[in-house]
Scaffold this active site. Structure first.
Site, PDB file in Angstrom:
ATOM      1  N   GLY A  83       0.832  -1.193   0.000  1.00 15.32           N
ATOM      2  CA  GLY A  83       0.000   0.000   0.000  1.00 15.32           C
ATOM      3  C   GLY A  83       0.869   1.246   0.000  1.00 15.32           C
ATOM      4  O   GLY A  83       0.731   2.127  -0.838  1.00 15.32           O
ATOM      5  N   ALA A  84       1.790   1.314   0.956  1.00 19.69           N
ATOM      6  CA  ALA A  84       2.659   2.475   1.055  1.00 19.69           C
ATOM      7  C   ALA A  84       3.836   2.153   1.959  1.00 19.69           C
ATOM      8  O   ALA A  84       3.788   1.208   2.738  1.00 19.69           O
ATOM      9  CB  ALA A  84       1.894   3.664   1.622  1.00 19.69           C
ATOM     10  N   MET A  85       4.884   2.982   1.846  1.00 21.22           N
ATOM     11  CA  MET A  85       6.118   2.700   2.574  1.00 21.22           C
ATOM     12  C   MET A  85       6.666   3.983   3.186  1.00 21.22           C
ATOM     13  O   MET A  85       6.754   5.022   2.534  1.00 21.22           O
ATOM     14  CB  MET A  85       7.118   2.067   1.592  1.00 21.22           C
ATOM     15  CG  MET A  85       8.482   1.804   2.172  1.00 21.22           C
ATOM     16  SD  MET A  85       8.417   0.561   3.494  1.00 21.22           S
ATOM     17  CE  MET A  85       9.790   1.125   4.484  1.00 21.22           C
ATOM     18  N   GLU A  86       7.096   3.871   4.445  1.00 20.39           N
ATOM     19  CA  GLU A  86       7.422   5.041   5.264  1.00 20.39           C
ATOM     20  C   GLU A  86       8.859   5.530   5.149  1.00 20.39           C
ATOM     21  O   GLU A  86       9.345   6.203   6.076  1.00 20.39           O
ATOM     22  CB  GLU A  86       7.142   4.695   6.730  1.00 20.39           C
ATOM     23  CG  GLU A  86       8.129   3.683   7.375  1.00 20.39           C
ATOM     24  CD  GLU A  86       7.678   2.241   7.311  1.00 20.39           C
ATOM     25  OE1 GLU A  86       6.892   1.895   6.411  1.00 20.39           O
ATOM     26  OE2 GLU A  86       8.129   1.424   8.150  1.00 20.39           O
TER      27      GLU A  86
ATOM     28  N   HIS B 133      -0.832   6.596   8.822  1.00 23.28           N
ATOM     29  CA  HIS B 133       0.018   5.465   9.208  1.00 23.28           C
ATOM     30  C   HIS B 133       1.487   5.715   8.845  1.00 23.28           C
ATOM     31  O   HIS B 133       2.371   5.591   9.690  1.00 23.28           O
ATOM     32  CB  HIS B 133      -0.502   4.197   8.526  1.00 23.28           C
ATOM     33  CG  HIS B 133       0.289   2.969   8.827  1.00 23.28           C
ATOM     34  ND1 HIS B 133      -0.036   2.099   9.849  1.00 23.28           N
ATOM     35  CD2 HIS B 133       1.414   2.460   8.257  1.00 23.28           C
ATOM     36  CE1 HIS B 133       0.842   1.112   9.886  1.00 23.28           C
ATOM     37  NE2 HIS B 133       1.732   1.306   8.933  1.00 23.28           N
ATOM     38  N   GLU B 134       1.727   6.053   7.596  1.00 21.56           N
ATOM     39  CA  GLU B 134       3.126   6.227   7.175  1.00 21.56           C
ATOM     40  C   GLU B 134       3.747   7.428   7.877  1.00 21.56           C
ATOM     41  O   GLU B 134       4.924   7.413   8.236  1.00 21.56           O
ATOM     42  CB  GLU B 134       3.247   6.356   5.653  1.00 21.56           C
ATOM     43  CG  GLU B 134       2.602   5.211   4.848  1.00 21.56           C
ATOM     44  CD  GLU B 134       2.978   3.803   5.304  1.00 21.56           C
ATOM     45  OE1 GLU B 134       4.049   3.621   5.922  1.00 21.56           O
ATOM     46  OE2 GLU B 134       2.182   2.869   5.072  1.00 21.56           O
TER      47      GLU B 134
ATOM     48  N   HIS C 207       4.799   6.511  11.381  1.00 20.49           N
ATOM     49  CA  HIS C 207       6.050   5.751  11.414  1.00 20.49           C
ATOM     50  C   HIS C 207       7.254   6.673  11.606  1.00 20.49           C
ATOM     51  O   HIS C 207       8.319   6.213  12.016  1.00 20.49           O
ATOM     52  CB  HIS C 207       6.256   4.981  10.112  1.00 20.49           C
ATOM     53  CG  HIS C 207       5.674   3.598  10.105  1.00 20.49           C
ATOM     54  ND1 HIS C 207       5.825   2.711  11.146  1.00 20.49           N
ATOM     55  CD2 HIS C 207       4.953   2.931   9.158  1.00 20.49           C
ATOM     56  CE1 HIS C 207       5.225   1.562  10.842  1.00 20.49           C
ATOM     57  NE2 HIS C 207       4.683   1.670   9.651  1.00 20.49           N
TER      58      HIS C 207
ATOM     59  N   GLU D  70       5.067  -1.908  13.514  1.00 17.76           N
ATOM     60  CA  GLU D  70       3.818  -2.020  12.750  1.00 17.76           C
ATOM     61  C   GLU D  70       2.575  -2.075  13.646  1.00 17.76           C
ATOM     62  O   GLU D  70       1.642  -1.307  13.453  1.00 17.76           O
ATOM     63  CB  GLU D  70       3.856  -3.215  11.783  1.00 17.76           C
ATOM     64  CG  GLU D  70       4.817  -3.044  10.611  1.00 17.76           C
ATOM     65  CD  GLU D  70       4.558  -1.803   9.753  1.00 17.76           C
ATOM     66  OE1 GLU D  70       3.482  -1.190   9.849  1.00 17.76           O
ATOM     67  OE2 GLU D  70       5.471  -1.430   8.984  1.00 17.76           O
TER      68      GLU D  70
HETATM   69  N1  BES Z   1       6.157  -0.657   6.320  1.00 17.85           N
HETATM   70  C1  BES Z   1       4.958  -0.962   5.667  1.00 17.85           C
HETATM   71  C2  BES Z   1       5.172  -1.265   4.219  1.00 17.85           C
HETATM   72  C3  BES Z   1       5.659  -2.655   3.953  1.00 17.85           C
HETATM   73  C4  BES Z   1       4.782  -3.696   3.904  1.00 17.85           C
HETATM   74  C5  BES Z   1       6.990  -2.907   3.735  1.00 17.85           C
HETATM   75  C6  BES Z   1       5.246  -4.969   3.642  1.00 17.85           C
HETATM   76  C7  BES Z   1       7.452  -4.179   3.490  1.00 17.85           C
HETATM   77  C8  BES Z   1       6.592  -5.212   3.433  1.00 17.85           C
HETATM   78  C9  BES Z   1       3.964   0.187   5.741  1.00 17.85           C
HETATM   79  O1  BES Z   1       4.126   1.016   6.817  1.00 17.85           O
HETATM   80  C10 BES Z   1       2.618  -0.429   5.864  1.00 17.85           C
HETATM   81  O2  BES Z   1       2.349  -1.043   6.844  1.00 17.85           O
HETATM   82  N2  BES Z   1       1.775  -0.278   4.842  1.00 17.85           N
HETATM   83  C11 BES Z   1       0.472  -0.876   4.776  1.00 17.85           C
HETATM   84  C12 BES Z   1      -0.618   0.131   4.930  1.00 17.85           C
HETATM   85  C13 BES Z   1      -0.930   0.477   6.339  1.00 17.85           C
HETATM   86  C14 BES Z   1      -2.037   1.493   6.413  1.00 17.85           C
HETATM   87  C15 BES Z   1      -1.284  -0.691   7.209  1.00 17.85           C
HETATM   88  C16 BES Z   1       0.356  -1.511   3.418  1.00 17.85           C
HETATM   89  O3  BES Z   1       1.264  -1.364   2.607  1.00 17.85           O
HETATM   90  O4  BES Z   1      -0.658  -2.158   3.174  1.00 17.85           O
HETATM   91 ZN    ZN Z   2       3.447   0.289   8.644  1.00 15.09          ZN
END
Ligand code: BES
Ligand code: ZN
Length: 889
Positions: A267-270, A303-304, A307, A326
């Site tokens: 979804g997204a990365m911080e 969320h991001e 972080h 997380e």
């Molecule tokens: N750090 C994660 C992104 C991530 C996910 C990196 C899997 C490596 C492997 C990010 O902060 C995250 O948790 N993103 C979620 C969305 C969030 C609102 C729960 C996502 O990507 O779904």
């Molecule tokens: Zn996250």
């Protein structure tokens, strides 16, 4: 505080790194170098041996085998490292030295979505958890921190925008090339490093923190999408304010940049100061985004951003400790949405539904694991509903024990004590204990033990003494590799509902009951309440602990709770418990071939909700929604998806027969003119949700000849995507009926034509067709796989068809459905292991299904495994790990 602390499993020590970078890590990226087109990566930094590490300890750096390593230079001398697996090894290094490495990477052929890869016309990175080793040799583990200086050199025309973490400190132009240098003064682990290059538009804003610092905010997206970034920008500013107001966490950056891309696994990365977002989690306009999308964008942006403290300034020591960033950040974004942004009940119910639908299923399948497991194999498989959703609920339970203020105090202490460090969940728990002077020893079991506890309650009321006795038992079956489990510390919300009002019962023992919360800590426990003037109806698990509750409600009790419980959440919950009870019985009738009849008492209870005056709109919408098929599956010992589907469809139809007129009037009362401008606030969204749920009921009454035509008219007129998509979904769902069919096709065609340039909406177009429960669903999916807009390189597109089919169509649970799905994964996994590993979970939990389905699923898994054995093992690691775990069951 002088605490006598018994050691807990959570308090596991972890090994320190042998070598660490000292000072700044300088990186140089020369994008698409001439001749080979590869990207050249040069790194230079000082390295020091950690104290207490033996002199002859070799230097080991992480590096993926496919990376072409051209040189390693130590203190000016060229060295030839050994390459073993995912590492390079250099022996005979001194205490401290300068390390230089040069390597080349092929970004064009990298389809994995990890490391540095080509995403459309852009180049971008995804390094969490272990993507950095696909870019250059380094200490690719989260406990090693360093500030980064990044120089990027690339083609001016092709990559007018080139970004990395931190502040722009230098830029130059030379011929066709230009160069930008960024410097990030904060030490970060490699997984937070980011680089982006491409043609991007920019939406700018400024945020001033409470202490008066100015933070430049920038959202980078394709120029045509910039107008859809305003909601994200506003959300970001709300998030920044919330973090200051509640936690005292201020933004530490001068520049906070976000980049939107259609090609992203997650979804997204911080990444520190340079978040990367899937377009699905950032773009929103009334014409293209549903209410759910608006809400989701706000949550993910939050969320991001959150972080930046819980994750970036304070990170995790290793991937087993993922929950320390997380789980807590999901809890923080949940509070932001629910309480700060006012989504309230809607958000609360949504979260619980995701746990009951997704996390409970995980606990019941081969991927069952603790939030903080003892050991992990493929870290990519750690990003689960258990770590994210259950983990967040555990922090919510903590709040039941220490209060909101206590929780916030703990978070403040955590920032103060651990700023700039890598931590374990244990460190966060110690802060919670110290800030609140409580003992959370037993509570820690939530992190180290896996599984969903069952709480069984038996009640006895003593009329003469006005006493209520509760016998409470908790049970959690250990998983295959766990010993017998210790009992959990469960704060369990409870209410006593009398005929006319809630009863304020008094506990005999105050230690394990306060403010409506039973503290269940033993395997078996007795609670006695006095001053209970009448036999109450029990309102159970009102704050939702992630447990299954077993209690024999007497006839009429659930209906009473649905109507009169003082907690809106509990009213909804009673409706779901009641609905599920009736539905699961209907599913049994389906299996036995009995005639289906909907329980009269349930019809009445449902009807009272529809007819209630001044009911909260969110509550009404949620109570009209029947428990999902996945939730029902999780409540079955043996899952028969076809029986569940038939039962649920029958119930919906029976409710329409009973309340046709009511649904019609509710729709009329709550809907706006569909051509009116849409506004996105909790009140309007709730009303829209009621209207559209009611619509989906009364429309399924196919006796009205013109219904398809009318609905198509509404579809055409609708201004907002929620309304438009509801109309489209209903048309498609009924497309087998003659009065709908032609209009469904017309609507699909017009929708595609109108939105063909909008990635997110076209994903929805694929999904709505994949959800079909019709016999032709499989051939439809096959056709869609050949559609020109289907793109194997786009993870969103793949999910919008395949994930939607496997989750939303009952035709998935057939020989043909499973085969289609497995065939797809066989082809796709070598391209994108991460997304394929997500998909394969739909097959790996075969053990929960009927014997007939088990055989089908297992044989597809075996076939899939055979095919994947032909592929180089490192390309399909995540998918394979899941298949093997599943077959070993
Ligand atoms: N750090 C994660 C992104 C991530 C996910 C990196 C899997 C490596 C492997 C990010 O902060 C995250 O948790 N993103 C979620 C969305 C969030 C609102 C729960 C996502 O990507 O779904
Ligand atoms: Zn996250």
């Amino acid at each position: 505080m002088n605490r006598v602390h018994k050691p807990h499993k959570l308090d596991k020590q972890y090994p320190k790194a042998n070598y660490i970078p000292v000072g700044v890590v300088s990186l140089k990226f020369e994008l698409d170098t001439p001749f080979s087109g590869e990207t050249k990566v040069t790194a230079k930094y000082r390295v020091r041996r950690n104290k207490g590490v033996a002199d002859d300890t070799p230097l080991i750096l992480d590096l993926a085998p496919e990376v072409l390593l051209s040189r390693v230079i130590i203190n000016g001398w060229v060295r030839k490292p050994e390459r073993v697996g995912d590492t390079i090894i250099i022996r005979g290094v001194t205490n401290e030295f300068t390390l230089e490495t040069i390597n080349f990477i092929n970004t064009k052929d990298n389809t994995t979505g990890e490391g540095l890869y080509q995403a459309g016309d852009m180049l971008l990175t995804q390094n969490e958890p272990e993507g950095f080793r696909k870019i250059l040799p380094y200490f690719d583990c989260p406990k090693v921190l360093a500030p980064f200086r990044t120089e990027i050199i690339g083609d001016k025309k092709k990559y007018p925008v080139m970004l990395s973490n931190g502040n722009l400190i230098d830029e130059k132009e030379e011929g066709l090339l230009h160069q930008k240098t960024y410097y990030l003064p904060f030490p970060i682990p490699s997984y937070l490093f980011a680089l982006v290059a491409g043609k991007l538009g920019l939406l700018e804003d400024v945020y001033t923190t409470t202490s008066g610092r100015k933070v430049n905010l920038g959202i980078y997206a394709e120029a045509k999408d910039l107008e859809k970034c305003h909601h994200a920008m506003a959300s970001l500013k709300h998030a920044m304010k919330y973090d200051e107001d509640w936690y005292g966490y201020e933004c530490d950056l001068d520049d906070y940049k976000i980049v939107a891309t259609p090609y992203f696994n997650m979804g997204a990365m911080e990444n520190k100061g340079l978040n990367i977002f899937n377009v699905s989690c950032i773009l929103a306009s009334p014409e293209t985004a549903t209410d759910e999308t608006y809400e989701y964008v706000e949550g993910v942006i939050g969320h991001e951003y959150f972080h930046n403290w819980t994750g970036n300034r304070i990170t995790c020591v290793d991937w087993r400790e993922l929950g320390v960033k997380e789980s807590i950040t999901v809890r923080r974004d949940g509070l932001f949405s629910k309480d700060y942004r006012g989504w309230g009940l809607r958000k609360e119910i949504n979260d619980v539904s995701v746990i009951r639908g997704g996390q409970f299923a995980e606990d019941a399948g081969p991927n069952r694991h603790a939030i903080r497991p003892e050991e992990i194999k493929e870290p990519n498989n750690m990003y689960t509903a258990t770590v994210y959703r259950k983990g967040a609920e555990v922090y919510k339970m903590l709040e039941d024990l220490i209060g909101r203020d206590g929780f916030l105090e703990g978070m403040k202490l955590y920032a103060k004590r651990h700023d700039g460090q890598a931590t374990r969940i244990e460190d966060l728990m110690l802060c919670m204990e110290d800030a609140n002077e409580v003992d959370l020893h037993q509570f820690r079991n939530w992190f180290t033990q896996s599984g969903t506890p069952t709480v069984t309650i038996v009640s006895e009321y003593d009329e003469a003494l006005k006493k209520m006795r509760l016998l409470v038992k908790q049970e959690t079956a250990p998983s295959r590799n766990e010993e017998e489990l210790e009992p959990f510390d469960i704060p369990f919300g409870i209410g006593f509902i009398g005929k006319n009002s809630e009863i304020n019962a008094r506990a005999m023992n105050y230690d394990d009951y306060h403010d409506g919360i039973l503290r269940i800590t033993k395997k078996e426990q007795e609670f006695v309440f006095v001053c209970v003037p009448e036999k109450p109806t029990l309102s159970l698990n009102r704050h939702f602990a992630p447990v299954k509750v077993k209690y024999d409600y007497r006839e009429g009790e659930l209906a009473q709770l649905m109507a009169y419980d003082t907690s809106l959440f509990a009213r909804w919950d009673a409706s779901q418990t009641y609905g599920a009870q009736v539905l699961l019985k209907l599913a049994e009738d389906v299996k036995a071939g009995r005639e289906l009849v909907l329980d009269k008492a349930f019809i009445d209870a449902f009807g009272s909700v529809l007819k209630e005056e001044d009911i909260d709109a969110n509550l009404l919408a949620e109570m009209m929604t029947l428990p999902s098929e996945t939730t029902l599956a999780n409540m079955s010992d043996v899952v028969d998806p076809h029986a569940i589907h038939t039962a649920r469809k029958f119930m919906k139809k029976a409710l329409v027969d009973a309340f046709r007129v009511d649904f019609y009037f509710i729709y009329g009362g709550y809907s706006e003119d569909w051509d009116k401008q849409v506004s996105f606030d909790p009140e309007s969204v709730a009303r829209r949700s009621v209207a559209n749920t009611a619509l989906s009921y009364f429309v399924s009454d196919s006796t009205w000849k013109n219904i398809g035509k009318c609905l198509f008219g509404e579809f055409e007129k609708a201004k907002g995507m929620s309304d438009k998509y509801t109309a489209l979904s209903i048309l498609v769902a009924h497309s087998d009926k003659p009065n709908f069919g032609p209009f469904a096709e017309k609507a699909l065609a017009s929708f595609y034509e109108q939105y063909k340039d909008d990635n997110n909406v076209i994903d929805m177009w694929f999904a709505v067709q994949a959800y079909s429960d019709k016999k032709n669903a499989i051939s439809r999916v096959k056709d869609l796989m050949e559609h020109p807009s289907f793109d194997l390189n786009n993870p969103n597109r793949v999910r919008s068809l395949l994930s939607a089919f496997s989750r939303g169509s009952v035709q998935f649970y057939t020989e043909e459905g499973y085969r289609l799905f497995a065939d797809f994964i066989a082809e796709y996994a070598p391209k994108n292991d991460i997304v394929a590993a997500g998909l394969v979970s739909r097959l790996t939990d075969w053990k929960r299904y009927t014997p007939k389905l088990q055989i089908l699923m297992k044989s597809e898994l075996l076939r899939l495994k055979e095919t994947l054995l032909e592929v180089p093992a490192e390309k399909v690691r995540g998918t394979m790990e899941k298949i093997e775990k599943s077959l070993a069951q």
